[in-house]
Design an enzyme around this catalytic site. Structure first.
Site, PDB file in Angstrom:
ATOM      1  N   HIS A 147       0.787  -1.028   0.021  1.00 21.49           N
ATOM      2  CA  HIS A 147      -0.082   0.073  -0.014  1.00 21.49           C
ATOM      3  C   HIS A 147       1.100   1.244  -0.069  1.00 21.49           C
ATOM      4  O   HIS A 147       1.973   1.144   0.705  1.00 21.49           O
ATOM      5  CB  HIS A 147      -0.820  -0.095   1.156  1.00 21.49           C
ATOM      6  CG  HIS A 147      -1.979   1.287   1.201  1.00 21.49           C
ATOM      7  ND1 HIS A 147      -3.065   1.150   0.362  1.00 21.49           N
ATOM      8  CD2 HIS A 147      -1.825   2.405   1.974  1.00 21.49           C
ATOM      9  CE1 HIS A 147      -3.553   2.519   0.649  1.00 21.49           C
ATOM     10  NE2 HIS A 147      -2.875   2.925   1.680  1.00 21.49           N
ATOM     11  N   GLU A 158      -9.732  -5.902   7.397  1.00 27.10           N
ATOM     12  CA  GLU A 158     -10.006  -4.346   7.497  1.00 27.10           C
ATOM     13  C   GLU A 158      -9.366  -3.863   6.217  1.00 27.10           C
ATOM     14  O   GLU A 158      -8.259  -4.398   6.058  1.00 27.10           O
ATOM     15  CB  GLU A 158      -9.356  -3.906   8.701  1.00 27.10           C
ATOM     16  CG  GLU A 158     -10.196  -2.737   9.613  1.00 27.10           C
ATOM     17  CD  GLU A 158      -9.166  -2.543  10.647  1.00 27.10           C
ATOM     18  OE1 GLU A 158      -8.276  -1.673  10.483  1.00 27.10           O
ATOM     19  OE2 GLU A 158      -9.225  -3.367  11.655  1.00 27.10           O
TER      20      GLU A 158
HETATM   21  C1  GRF Z   1       1.026   0.394  -6.334  1.00 24.23           C
HETATM   22  O1  GRF Z   1       1.240   1.976  -6.198  1.00 24.23           O
HETATM   23  C2  GRF Z   1       0.630  -0.196  -5.266  1.00 24.23           C
HETATM   24  O2  GRF Z   1       1.468   0.056  -3.906  1.00 24.23           O
HETATM   25  C3  GRF Z   1      -0.855   0.053  -5.073  1.00 24.23           C
HETATM   26  O3  GRF Z   1      -1.082   0.038  -6.467  1.00 24.23           O
HETATM   27  C4  GRF Z   1      -0.219   0.295  -7.526  1.00 24.23           C
HETATM   28  C5  GRF Z   1       0.223  -0.585  -8.289  1.00 24.23           C
HETATM   29  O4  GRF Z   1       1.224  -0.426  -9.116  1.00 24.23           O
HETATM   30  N1  GRF Z   1      -1.550  -0.857  -4.216  1.00 24.23           N
HETATM   31  P1  GRF Z   1       1.825  -1.547 -10.113  1.00 24.23           P
HETATM   32  O5  GRF Z   1       0.402  -2.200 -10.882  1.00 24.23           O
HETATM   33  O6  GRF Z   1       2.580  -2.484  -9.337  1.00 24.23           O
HETATM   34  O7  GRF Z   1       2.499  -0.808 -10.971  1.00 24.23           O
END
Ligand code: GRF
Length: 225
Positions: A113, A147
């Site tokens: 995240h 969550e």
């Molecule tokens: C990343 O910023 C990740 O943290 C978020 O969604 C984005 C996905 O990027 N959950 P990618 O598809 O891995 O380039």
């Protein structure tokens, strides 16, 4: 004798840069794991091509084909389970997963995240960090619980927020770190240096981690064995 590699299933929804960097790391044996499948909930996900070009089984479970979130999650779970994974990796899944999916995978399911959790769960994390006037932002790899973006953290990387930052420039700075901490988290999990413990802790070398997880530091990455 070589120990058996952990079986990893990676779930995506889009671009797939985190998945691509994990594929590269697996190829370079940066962790003791093999990516056995990539699954997307969107047929248009660019990451599917990256996986197919690398010779990885890549499939789609289209959420639009299901009546309810629970029906979709049950179908996704059954495909994921068919690969008998040791670890299921959410790498940019743009969909809230219900307990139908999350509960049976507890302790085996991780997510990345783009914020310093517990700050800013949900969407638009970069905009929110800039708007709040924060001096730093980052990314967190965490175990998934029921969550949203809420399970115990494994590892976190921090970056500065610069005065001239836009959400895009900040996202790019964080993404670079995401790729590093995802590989590091998978390495620690594959080598059993990090584990999940009930009722919702991350253990690193047998000790409970603080809320932030391991703070990633490039000069001494991760945990010493
Ligand atoms: C990343 O910023 C990740 O943290 C978020 O969604 C984005 C996905 O990027 N959950 P990618 O598809 O891995 O380039």
């Amino acid at each position: 004798m070589e120990t058996e590699k952990k079986r990893l299933v990676v779930l995506i929804s889009g671009r797939g840069s985190n998945m691509g960097s994990l594929l590269e790391a697996a190829k370079n044996r940066e962790f003791d794991g093999e990516i056995v499948a990539v699954i997307s909930n969107k047929a248009s996900a660019a990451g599917l091509d990256i996986a197919r070009k690398a010779g990885i089984a890549a499939s789609v479970v289209d959420h639009n084909a299901y009546q309810s979130r629970e029906d979709f999650d049950a179908a996704l779970l059954s495909l994921v389970a068919s690969y008998q994974p040791d670890l299921v990796i959410l790498a940019g899944v743009m969909r809230i997963l219900t307990p139908v999916f999350v509960r049976p995978l507890r302790g085996k399911l991780i997510n990345i995240h783009p914020s310093l959790l517990p700050k800013y769960p949900g969407l638009h994390t970069h905009e929110r960090a800039i708007a709040a006037g924060d001096s730093e932002a980052g990314a967190t790899v965490h175990f998934v619980n029921e969550e949203l973006d809420g399970g115990p953290a494994i590892i976190q990387a921090r970056v500065p927020i610069l005065p001239e930052d836009t959400p895009e420039t900040l996202a790019a700075r964080i993404l670079e770190q995401e790729h590093k901490i995802f590989i590091e988290a998978v390495r620690l999990l594959c080598s059993d240096q990090v584990n999940y413990a009930e009722p919702g802790y991350t253990l690193a070398n047998g000790k409970a981690l603080p809320e932030s997880g391991i703070i990633y530091n490039q000069s001494c990455s991760g945990l010493s064995p």
